[in-house]
Scaffold this motif. Structure first.
Motif, PDB file in Angstrom:
ATOM      1  N   MET A 210     -68.405  37.957  31.453  1.00 17.11           N
ATOM      2  CA  MET A 210     -67.399  37.932  32.517  1.00 17.11           C
ATOM      3  C   MET A 210     -67.528  39.201  33.354  1.00 17.11           C
ATOM      4  O   MET A 210     -67.662  40.300  32.817  1.00 17.11           O
ATOM      5  N   LEU A 211     -67.483  39.020  34.663  1.00 17.26           N
ATOM      6  CA  LEU A 211     -67.430  40.138  35.595  1.00 17.26           C
ATOM      7  C   LEU A 211     -66.157  40.012  36.419  1.00 17.26           C
ATOM      8  O   LEU A 211     -65.508  38.960  36.443  1.00 17.26           O
ATOM      9  N   TYR A 212     -65.818  41.085  37.113  1.00 16.56           N
ATOM     10  CA  TYR A 212     -64.717  41.002  38.067  1.00 16.56           C
ATOM     11  C   TYR A 212     -65.356  40.837  39.445  1.00 16.56           C
ATOM     12  O   TYR A 212     -66.163  41.670  39.875  1.00 16.56           O
ATOM     13  N   GLY A 213     -65.006  39.756  40.126  1.00 18.05           N
ATOM     14  CA  GLY A 213     -65.622  39.518  41.430  1.00 18.05           C
ATOM     15  C   GLY A 213     -65.097  38.254  42.065  1.00 18.05           C
ATOM     16  O   GLY A 213     -64.094  37.689  41.634  1.00 18.05           O
ATOM     17  N   ALA A 270     -67.543  40.121  46.744  1.00 21.57           N
ATOM     18  CA  ALA A 270     -67.631  41.372  45.993  1.00 21.57           C
ATOM     19  C   ALA A 270     -67.825  41.072  44.526  1.00 21.57           C
ATOM     20  O   ALA A 270     -67.367  40.044  44.009  1.00 21.57           O
ATOM     21  N   ALA A 271     -68.529  41.978  43.852  1.00 24.79           N
ATOM     22  CA  ALA A 271     -68.691  41.873  42.402  1.00 24.79           C
ATOM     23  C   ALA A 271     -68.782  43.269  41.815  1.00 24.79           C
ATOM     24  O   ALA A 271     -69.269  44.200  42.472  1.00 24.79           O
ATOM     25  N   TYR A 272     -68.326  43.394  40.581  1.00 29.56           N
ATOM     26  CA  TYR A 272     -68.376  44.676  39.877  1.00 29.56           C
ATOM     27  C   TYR A 272     -69.115  44.468  38.564  1.00 29.56           C
ATOM     28  O   TYR A 272     -68.719  43.648  37.737  1.00 29.56           O
ATOM     29  N   HIS A 273     -70.187  45.232  38.369  1.00 27.88           N
ATOM     30  CA  HIS A 273     -70.975  45.152  37.139  1.00 27.88           C
ATOM     31  C   HIS A 273     -70.455  46.209  36.173  1.00 27.88           C
ATOM     32  O   HIS A 273     -70.867  47.369  36.210  1.00 27.88           O
ATOM     33  N   GLY A 274     -69.521  45.788  35.335  1.00 27.92           N
ATOM     34  CA  GLY A 274     -68.885  46.702  34.392  1.00 27.92           C
ATOM     35  C   GLY A 274     -67.664  46.036  33.799  1.00 27.92           C
ATOM     36  O   GLY A 274     -67.535  44.812  33.809  1.00 27.92           O
TER      37      GLY A 274
END
Length: 469
Positions: A210-213, A270-274
């Motif tokens: 799961m990513l936040y995006g 947008a996407a956040y890898h973390g």
């Protein structure tokens, strides 16, 4: 050179399938992603092994047939199919082997990104892949390859560990850092000029699952402000954040309110890898830029993020694409792109601006054949229309939109987005003089007769002024 008589197809013996215009399934096999391409090869060799590819290449050379190479069939100008020649069709080569301990994956050249992502995500791993999930891994990797992970993991080609290659003279070689390093360098950005890559091995990274995006959507009135927002935010975010803006027409999908259906909108992706918590905080400015008409930001499976825009680029539409590396998004370019957004000739067309930078920019330019690592943005103008419509107005719109961005151009396009109206000088510009000259040297060493020329062609030295065909 093309043949004027039917080649002796009975002499082509492979473990896979040989198709001709008289064979059931031929018409389906010759179709590619871009429905504007309608070519009729003399032979389609659906290969299952590297030995099949060797046999197909040798058959084509004996019979004077041009060779097209098909992986996912997503080449914008349709370079994966040809008239009167032989198509080396790699699509049956679907093997995928993930080694979670070594953090690598080896995949056949017919694999597409949805398949590779699904296999690697079973282990919480991934490699930078394309943003359209039915794109083949082969073409994307050979041209460079950028996607949501580019700013933390680098380009797809930066993560290539080795490649199995069938050469023009019928050898099968393994190219890597310690084996044929000149060929390995050229394969990472130089396209399909140097042989037929039948197998890729990639380095993997911890990703998701799961990513936040996701995305937020605004009406067209905010299009210019959204592009300025992207321009101003991009230099300030950490590498874990990847941003893009899309000027599109809202489809009649349930996530869009009815009043937006068929209307021009601007999407900020947008996407956040973390971690999810860090991602929610890092992407807060995207949500707070202005009250969105649609807010689709949140926890999302990586495989879903990778398929988020699939519906906007279906197979079978007619496409014409222009691309450019941009130094910035100055006001005249912002205004010009928005004006073209509102003057579009097809509701299916798109204007995309992707943030670059991060890890991909820290790889030395000379390390691979991919040249434009220092570009902060890349523009893609995707003209798309229904097959029954005349191409002229939509092609003209695509070119006008691309022209509107020229004040910020770094002078070149992404090689995977070069189209039929981009000639040899644009190919040269996509690499720059030093890289192009080095690619010519590798081409001359590995394919002196320009056997593999149905691509964004880099001519070997002895044919640089003439047509080897």
């Amino acid at each position: 050179m093309t043949t004027t008589t039917s080649p002796p197809v009975e002499e082509l013996r492979i473990a896979g399938t040989v198709l001709t215009p008289a064979t059931p399934g031929y018409d389906e096999a010759r179709r590619v992603w871009n429905g504007a391409i309608d070519r009729r090869p003399a032979v389609i060799a659906r290969c299952t092994t590297a030995a099949d590819v060797v046999a197909a290449v040798e058959f084509a050379r004996r019979n004077g047939l041009p060779i097209a190479v098909r992986g996912g069939g997503h080449s914008i100008p349709g370079l994966s199919v040809c008239d009167d020649g032989l198509v080396v069709d790699l699509s049956p080569m679907k093997g995928i082997a993930v080694d979670p301990d070594a953090r690598t994956v080896t995949a056949g050249a017919g694999v597409v990104w949805a398949e590779l992502d699904a296999a690697t995500q079973e282990h919480g791993l991934a490699v930078t892949g394309g943003e359209i999930s039915d794109t083949g891994i082969a073409g994307l990797t050979l041209g460079g390859g950028y996607g949501w992970l580019k700013r933390t993991c680098g380009l797809t080609c930066d993560n290539l560990v080795s490649a199995e290659v069938v050469t023009a003279d019928g050898r099968v070689v393994l190219a890597g850092a310690d084996s044929h390093p000149d060929l390995f360098w050229a394969l990472r950005g130089g396209g399909g000029n140097f042989g037929v890559v039948t197998r890729f091995t990639y380095r993997l990274h911890d990703v998701g699952p799961m990513l936040y995006g996701g995305a937020v959507v605004h009406s067209a009135e905010r299009a210019a402000d959204a592009l300025r927002f992207l321009r101003d935010l991009a230099p300030r975010v950490p590498d874990e954040v990847s941003l893009m803006a899309a000027l599109v027409v809202a489809p009649p999908a349930p996530e869009f309110p009815a009043q937006l259906h068929g209307e021009p909108v601007v999407v900020i992706g947008a996407a956040y890898h973390g971690s999810l918590g860090d991602g929610q905080e890092a992407l807060r400015p995207v949500r707070e830029f202005a009250p969105p008409a649609v807010d689709l930001l949140g926890p999302i499976p990586y495989v879903a993020l990778q398929q988020m825009v699939d519906a906007f680029t279906p197979r079978g539409l007619h496409y014409h694409v222009k691309s450019e590396w941009l130094a910035d998004l100055p006001e005249d370019v912002v205004d010009g792109l928005v004006a073209q957004h509102l003057a579009r000739t097809s509701p299916l067309s798109q204007i995309l601006v992707h943030q670059m930078g991060g890890a991909l920019a820290r790889v030395p330019r000379e390390a691979t054949a991919f040249a434009y690592r220092d570009a902060p943005f890349v523009l893609s103008v995707i003209g798309a229309w229904q097959p029954a419509e005349p191409a002229g107005p939509h092609v003209a719109w695509t070119r006008r939109t691309w022209a509107a961005a020229q004040p910020a151009s770094l002078g070149a396009s992404y090689v995977n987005h070069l189209d039929t109206d981009d000639g040899e000088e644009r190919v040269r510009a996509a690499y720059g003089p030093a890289t192009y000259d080095r690619l010519v040297a590798v081409k001359t060493a590995w394919d002196p007769d320009n056997t593999f020329r149905l691509n964004q062609n880099i001519r070997p030295a002895q044919t640089s002024e003439g047509d080897p065909s």
